[in-house]
Design an enzyme around this catalytic site. Structure first.
Site, mmCIF file in Angstrom:
data_model
loop_
_atom_site.group_PDB
_atom_site.id
_atom_site.type_symbol
_atom_site.label_atom_id
_atom_site.label_comp_id
_atom_site.label_asym_id
_atom_site.label_seq_id
_atom_site.Cartn_x
_atom_site.Cartn_y
_atom_site.Cartn_z
ATOM 1 C CG HIS A 1 -2.010 -0.985 1.157
ATOM 2 N ND1 HIS A 1 -3.155 -0.865 1.891
ATOM 3 C CD2 HIS A 1 -2.142 -2.130 0.439
ATOM 4 C CE1 HIS A 1 -3.960 -1.888 1.636
ATOM 5 N NE2 HIS A 1 -3.361 -2.665 0.761
ATOM 6 C CD GLU B 1 -2.008 4.970 2.856
ATOM 7 O OE1 GLU B 1 -3.125 5.507 2.907
ATOM 8 O OE2 GLU B 1 -1.790 3.929 2.204
ATOM 9 C CB CYS C 1 -6.460 0.013 4.561
ATOM 10 S SG CYS C 1 -4.759 -0.544 4.779
#
Length: 155
Positions: A50, A52, A80
C-alpha cells in the site's frame, strides 16, 4: 488544498493510469518530503504494498530508524486498517487524506470498511477467526524472554 496532499493525489492518478489503484502517499517532516509511495499490488503482487506502507518503509530505510515521530502522512484516500496501524506503530503524528472511506467503498474498494467493522467484534467472532492457544508445558515463552533480554540491556 495543501501541496503535499495534491502530490499524493497526483501520484494516485498516475498509478491508476499505469494500471494500479487510486492511492498515493507522501510522508513529510518539517515541510520536506521524506518519502512517497503508491499502491504496488498490481506490480509486486504483495498485499502489503500500500502507498502509506511503502512510504513508511522507504523513510525508515533511508533514515535507518523505526521512529517517524514528527512526521505527517498525506494520503489520497482514507488509510486502511493495516496502514493506520503501521502509522501508529511508526509514530506518524498526523494524517491528511482526501477520498473518504465511503467514496472508496462506492467504487469497489470497500474492504477497509469491512475490516474496520470487523475489528469491533471479539477476536473469535471476526470474519477471520482468531483463537488464542497456550504454550505447551516446558516451552520457552518468547514474551518473557524478550522482557528479560531488554531488562539486561537497559542496565
Amino acid at each position: 488544498m495543501d501541496n503535499f496532499l495534491k502530490k499524493a493525489i497526483e501520484l494516485a492518478i498516475e498509478n491508476v493510469k499505469e494500471g494500479g489503484q487510486p492511492f498515493g502517499a507522501v510522508l513529510v517532516k518539517d515541510g520536506e518530503v521524506i518519502a512517497e509511495g503508491v499502491n504496488e499490488l498490481h506490480i509486486k503482487h504483495d498485499i502489503s504494498g500500500h502507498a502509506e506502507l511503502l512510504a513508511i518503509r522507504r523513510a525508515q530505510e533511508q533514515l535507518q530508524t523505526n521512529d517517524l515521530t514528527g512526521m505527517t502522512m498525506y494520503a489520497s484516500g482514507f488509510p486502511c486498517p493495516m496502514c493506520f496501524a503501521a502509522m501508529n506503530f511508526a509514530g506518524v503524528e498526523r494524517v491528511y487524506y482526501c477520498a473518504s472511506l465511503e467514496e472508496a467503498k462506492s467504487v469497489g474498494l470497500g474492504k477497509s470498511a469491512v475490516i474496520y467493522e470487523d475489528l469491533q467484534k471479539q477476536p473469535e467472532e471476526r470474519l477471520l477467526p482468531m483463537v488464542c492457544m497456550e504454550l505447551e508445558e516446558g516451552m520457552e515463552n518468547p514474551m518473557r524472554l524478550w522482557k528479560e533480554f531488554n531488562k539486561k540491556n537497559l542496565l
